[in-house]
Design a protein around this motif. Structure first.
Motif, PDB file in Angstrom:
ATOM      1  N   ALA A 128       0.832  -1.201   0.000  1.00 40.50           N
ATOM      2  CA  ALA A 128       0.000   0.000   0.000  1.00 40.50           C
ATOM      3  C   ALA A 128       0.872   1.258   0.000  1.00 40.50           C
ATOM      4  CB  ALA A 128      -0.924   0.000   1.209  1.00 40.50           C
ATOM      5  N   ASP A 129       1.930   1.258   0.796  1.00 37.21           N
ATOM      6  CA  ASP A 129       2.822   2.423   0.854  1.00 37.21           C
ATOM      7  C   ASP A 129       3.509   2.668  -0.481  1.00 37.21           C
ATOM      8  OD1 ASP A 129       2.116   2.777   3.459  1.00 37.21           O
ATOM      9  OD2 ASP A 129       4.097   2.384   4.309  1.00 37.21           O
ATOM     10  N   ILE A 130       3.954   1.593  -1.123  1.00 36.64           N
ATOM     11  CA  ILE A 130       4.601   1.733  -2.428  1.00 36.64           C
ATOM     12  C   ILE A 130       3.619   2.296  -3.447  1.00 36.64           C
ATOM     13  CG2 ILE A 130       5.547   0.447  -4.393  1.00 36.64           C
ATOM     14  CD1 ILE A 130       7.585   0.758  -2.226  1.00 36.64           C
ATOM     15  N   ALA A 131       2.409   1.746  -3.472  1.00 38.58           N
ATOM     16  CA  ALA A 131       1.404   2.207  -4.433  1.00 38.58           C
ATOM     17  C   ALA A 131       1.081   3.677  -4.236  1.00 38.58           C
ATOM     18  CB  ALA A 131       0.138   1.359  -4.307  1.00 38.58           C
ATOM     19  N   MET A 132       0.925   4.101  -2.979  1.00 39.27           N
ATOM     20  CA  MET A 132       0.603   5.497  -2.712  1.00 39.27           C
ATOM     21  C   MET A 132       1.775   6.419  -3.035  1.00 39.27           C
ATOM     22  SD  MET A 132      -2.506   5.520  -2.046  1.00 39.27           S
ATOM     23  CE  MET A 132      -2.540   7.283  -1.758  1.00 39.27           C
ATOM     24  N   ALA A 133       2.992   5.945  -2.797  1.00 36.62           N
ATOM     25  CA  ALA A 133       4.168   6.743  -3.145  1.00 36.62           C
ATOM     26  C   ALA A 133       4.246   6.955  -4.653  1.00 36.62           C
ATOM     27  CB  ALA A 133       5.434   6.058  -2.634  1.00 36.62           C
ATOM     28  N   VAL A 134       3.926   5.912  -5.422  1.00 33.18           N
ATOM     29  CA  VAL A 134       3.894   6.027  -6.875  1.00 33.18           C
ATOM     30  C   VAL A 134       2.815   7.027  -7.296  1.00 33.18           C
ATOM     31  CG1 VAL A 134       3.270   4.799  -9.007  1.00 33.18           C
ATOM     32  CG2 VAL A 134       4.863   3.761  -7.372  1.00 33.18           C
TER      33      VAL A 134
ATOM     34  N   LYS B 280       3.953  10.542  -6.871  1.00 36.92           N
ATOM     35  CA  LYS B 280       4.941  10.939  -7.875  1.00 36.92           C
ATOM     36  C   LYS B 280       4.277  11.297  -9.203  1.00 36.92           C
ATOM     37  CE  LYS B 280       8.832  10.424  -5.569  1.00 36.92           C
ATOM     38  NZ  LYS B 280       9.710  11.599  -5.271  1.00 36.92           N
ATOM     39  N   ILE B 281       3.238  10.559  -9.576  1.00 41.05           N
ATOM     40  CA  ILE B 281       2.603  10.837 -10.866  1.00 41.05           C
ATOM     41  C   ILE B 281       1.368  11.729 -10.713  1.00 41.05           C
ATOM     42  CG2 ILE B 281       3.447   8.656 -11.806  1.00 41.05           C
ATOM     43  CD1 ILE B 281       0.712   7.469 -11.540  1.00 41.05           C
ATOM     44  N   LYS B 282       1.181  12.244  -9.496  1.00 40.20           N
ATOM     45  CA  LYS B 282       0.106  13.200  -9.199  1.00 40.20           C
ATOM     46  C   LYS B 282      -1.270  12.639  -9.578  1.00 40.20           C
ATOM     47  CE  LYS B 282       3.180  17.165  -9.768  1.00 40.20           C
ATOM     48  NZ  LYS B 282       3.483  17.226  -8.341  1.00 40.20           N
TER      49      LYS B 282
ATOM     50  N   ASP C  48       7.019   3.442 -13.978  1.00 42.12           N
ATOM     51  CA  ASP C  48       8.449   3.111 -13.981  1.00 42.12           C
ATOM     52  C   ASP C  48       9.292   4.313 -13.574  1.00 42.12           C
ATOM     53  OD1 ASP C  48       7.885   0.559 -14.735  1.00 42.12           O
ATOM     54  OD2 ASP C  48       8.543   0.770 -16.825  1.00 42.12           O
ATOM     55  N   GLN C  49       8.942   5.473 -14.089  1.00 43.19           N
ATOM     56  CA  GLN C  49       9.675   6.690 -13.725  1.00 43.19           C
ATOM     57  C   GLN C  49       9.500   7.008 -12.246  1.00 43.19           C
ATOM     58  OE1 GLN C  49       8.004   9.522 -16.502  1.00 43.19           O
ATOM     59  NE2 GLN C  49       9.534   9.056 -18.087  1.00 43.19           N
ATOM     60  N   ALA C  50       8.305   6.773 -11.725  1.00 43.26           N
ATOM     61  CA  ALA C  50       8.036   7.035 -10.313  1.00 43.26           C
ATOM     62  C   ALA C  50       8.849   6.104  -9.418  1.00 43.26           C
ATOM     63  CB  ALA C  50       6.551   6.868 -10.025  1.00 43.26           C
ATOM     64  N   ILE C  51       8.904   4.815  -9.773  1.00 39.03           N
ATOM     65  CA  ILE C  51       9.681   3.863  -8.974  1.00 39.03           C
ATOM     66  C   ILE C  51      11.156   4.224  -9.002  1.00 39.03           C
ATOM     67  CG2 ILE C  51      10.451   1.451  -8.835  1.00 39.03           C
ATOM     68  CD1 ILE C  51       7.627   0.637  -9.707  1.00 39.03           C
ATOM     69  N   GLN C  52      11.671   4.601 -10.169  1.00 41.90           N
ATOM     70  CA  GLN C  52      13.075   4.988 -10.254  1.00 41.90           C
ATOM     71  C   GLN C  52      13.350   6.222  -9.400  1.00 41.90           C
ATOM     72  OE1 GLN C  52      15.547   3.161 -11.967  1.00 41.90           O
ATOM     73  NE2 GLN C  52      16.721   4.485 -10.576  1.00 41.90           N
ATOM     74  N   ALA C  53      12.415   7.148  -9.383  1.00 42.80           N
ATOM     75  CA  ALA C  53      12.569   8.340  -8.544  1.00 42.80           C
ATOM     76  C   ALA C  53      12.586   7.965  -7.066  1.00 42.80           C
ATOM     77  CB  ALA C  53      11.439   9.333  -8.831  1.00 42.80           C
ATOM     78  N   LEU C  54      11.768   6.992  -6.672  1.00 38.65           N
ATOM     79  CA  LEU C  54      11.753   6.531  -5.288  1.00 38.65           C
ATOM     80  C   LEU C  54      13.070   5.860  -4.916  1.00 38.65           C
ATOM     81  CD1 LEU C  54       8.132   5.031  -5.148  1.00 38.65           C
ATOM     82  CD2 LEU C  54       8.929   7.112  -4.001  1.00 38.65           C
ATOM     83  N   VAL C  55      13.634   5.127  -5.857  1.00 45.19           N
ATOM     84  CA  VAL C  55      14.938   4.489  -5.628  1.00 45.19           C
ATOM     85  C   VAL C  55      16.022   5.555  -5.488  1.00 45.19           C
ATOM     86  CG1 VAL C  55      16.716   3.006  -6.640  1.00 45.19           C
ATOM     87  CG2 VAL C  55      14.311   2.341  -6.803  1.00 45.19           C
ATOM     88  N   ASN C  56      16.056   6.495  -6.408  1.00 44.48           N
ATOM     89  CA  ASN C  56      17.101   7.519  -6.435  1.00 44.48           C
ATOM     90  C   ASN C  56      17.075   8.418  -5.199  1.00 44.48           C
ATOM     91  OD1 ASN C  56      17.820   6.504  -8.926  1.00 44.48           O
ATOM     92  ND2 ASN C  56      16.831   8.136 -10.094  1.00 44.48           N
ATOM     93  N   SER C  57      15.877   8.698  -4.701  1.00 47.82           N
ATOM     94  CA  SER C  57      15.738   9.605  -3.557  1.00 47.82           C
ATOM     95  C   SER C  57      15.957   8.907  -2.215  1.00 47.82           C
ATOM     96  CB  SER C  57      14.340  10.238  -3.562  1.00 47.82           C
ATOM     97  OG  SER C  57      13.348   9.251  -3.307  1.00 47.82           O
ATOM     98  N   GLY C  58      15.987   7.573  -2.232  1.00 53.19           N
ATOM     99  CA  GLY C  58      16.111   6.828  -0.987  1.00 53.19           C
ATOM    100  C   GLY C  58      14.783   6.526  -0.321  1.00 53.19           C
ATOM    101  N   GLU C  59      13.681   7.013  -0.922  1.00 53.23           N
ATOM    102  CA  GLU C  59      12.362   6.794  -0.333  1.00 53.23           C
ATOM    103  C   GLU C  59      11.975   5.320  -0.325  1.00 53.23           C
ATOM    104  OE1 GLU C  59       9.297   9.947  -1.541  1.00 53.23           O
ATOM    105  OE2 GLU C  59      10.933  10.304  -2.959  1.00 53.23           O
ATOM    106  N   LEU C  60      12.320   4.609  -1.378  1.00 52.69           N
ATOM    107  CA  LEU C  60      11.958   3.198  -1.432  1.00 52.69           C
ATOM    108  C   LEU C  60      12.705   2.414  -0.352  1.00 52.69           C
ATOM    109  CD1 LEU C  60      11.160   1.096  -4.508  1.00 52.69           C
ATOM    110  CD2 LEU C  60      12.638   0.112  -2.762  1.00 52.69           C
ATOM    111  N   ARG C  61      13.966   2.721  -0.154  1.00 57.69           N
ATOM    112  CA  ARG C  61      14.736   2.056   0.897  1.00 57.69           C
ATOM    113  C   ARG C  61      14.140   2.356   2.277  1.00 57.69           C
ATOM    114  NH1 ARG C  61      19.772  -0.233   1.405  1.00 57.69           N
ATOM    115  NH2 ARG C  61      20.688  -0.149   3.493  1.00 57.69           N
ATOM    116  N   ALA C  62      13.697   3.580   2.486  1.00 56.50           N
ATOM    117  CA  ALA C  62      13.092   3.952   3.765  1.00 56.50           C
ATOM    118  C   ALA C  62      11.802   3.172   4.001  1.00 56.50           C
ATOM    119  CB  ALA C  62      12.827   5.451   3.798  1.00 56.50           C
ATOM    120  N   LEU C  63      10.997   3.000   2.953  1.00 52.69           N
ATOM    121  CA  LEU C  63       9.775   2.215   3.088  1.00 52.69           C
ATOM    122  C   LEU C  63      10.089   0.755   3.386  1.00 52.69           C
ATOM    123  CD1 LEU C  63       7.575   3.661   0.184  1.00 52.69           C
ATOM    124  CD2 LEU C  63       7.287   4.017   2.641  1.00 52.69           C
ATOM    125  N   SER C  64      11.130   0.238   2.759  1.00 50.83           N
ATOM    126  CA  SER C  64      11.552  -1.134   3.017  1.00 50.83           C
ATOM    127  C   SER C  64      11.942  -1.328   4.475  1.00 50.83           C
ATOM    128  CB  SER C  64      12.726  -1.501   2.098  1.00 50.83           C
ATOM    129  OG  SER C  64      13.289  -2.746   2.459  1.00 50.83           O
TER     130      SER C  64
END
Length: 244
Positions: free
Chosen positions: A42-48, A51-53, A219-235
């Protein structure tokens, strides 16, 4: 199907996306004490969505209904622990990965030293598995004993708890939370995770083929989450190590 809406800011309501998700088991999917859909998926989906507004509406679905719902464009996105297979790729699109998964056999702790492949080939064993999953497909091709097919991972685990089956085959990360529960101290991993390539790999969000542009945006949103460290924080919020 039960619809739930997670409200975003006005600037993010340019697009509405229906997201298929189950509430089968934490820490991936569950309803919290306030009845809100929560968990890593759910957190990943909402983060995406942020990102794509987009405005996102969660729809609760049993796992076997997720891919048909994407095909019919009843939902546009699915946060349902999907591994990519050639058959599935003919029916839906897949996002860039958001974590990596393996599969493990679970059973009574007295059987923890057995080799999973030998257990699966034993005609005297019974193994529960989730309908429509990659684990189910693997057992259908390789198991010699009884296969009990359940509608969700939660039902699969309950079958093991109640000794209705000898073993269950599920994604390893789901097993961690399950085995940490005090009531399951008589259960354990059986051997190491299976190395069969169809049982491990990158996990993706499912995307309807009716909207090719959505895949690009996700895909662009997920890459942005990886680059910003947000995805790692959610993990790290849900797991003791980085699952990406």
């Amino acid at each position: 199907m039960i619809g739930f809406s997670q409200t975003l800011s006005a600037a993010q309501k340019n697009k509405t996306i229906k997201i298929g998700i189950s509430t089968s088991f934490p820490p991936f999917n569950y309803l919290n004490e306030n009845g809100k859909i929560s968990g890593y998926n759910a957190d990943i989906a909402m983060a995406v969505c942020r990102k794509i507004k987009a405005h996102c509406e969660f729809t609760l679905l049993p796992f076997p209904q997720v891919i048909p719902a994407l095909e019919a464009n009843e939902i546009q996105l699915a946060a349902s622990n999907l591994l990519r297979t050639e058959e599935r790729a003919k029916r839906i699109n897949f996002s860039a990965k958001y974590y990596r998964s393996t599969s493990s056999l679970l059973g009574h702790m007295d059987n923890s030293t057995q080799k999973p492949v030998e257990v699966i080939k034993n005609p005297d064993t019974s193994i529960a598995v989730t309908a429509g999953s990659t684990q189910w497909r693997y057992l259908s091709d390789h198991a010699k004993g009884e296969i009990l097919v359940k509608a969700s991972i939660g039902e699969t685990m309950l079958a093991l708890q109640k000794s209705q089956v000898d073993y269950i085959l599920i994604p390893t990360l789901f097993a961690l939370n399950f085995l940490e529960r005090p009531e399951n101290d008589n259960l354990d991993f059986v051997g190491l995770p299976l190395e069969e390539k169809t049982l491990s790999g990158d996990v993706h969000l499912g995307i309807t083929k009716a909207d090719p542009e959505l895949k690009i945006q996700v895909d662009q949103a997920i890459q942005a989450l990886v680059n910003s460290g947000e995805l790692r924080a959610l993990s790290k919020k849900y797991f003791p190590f980085n699952v990406y």
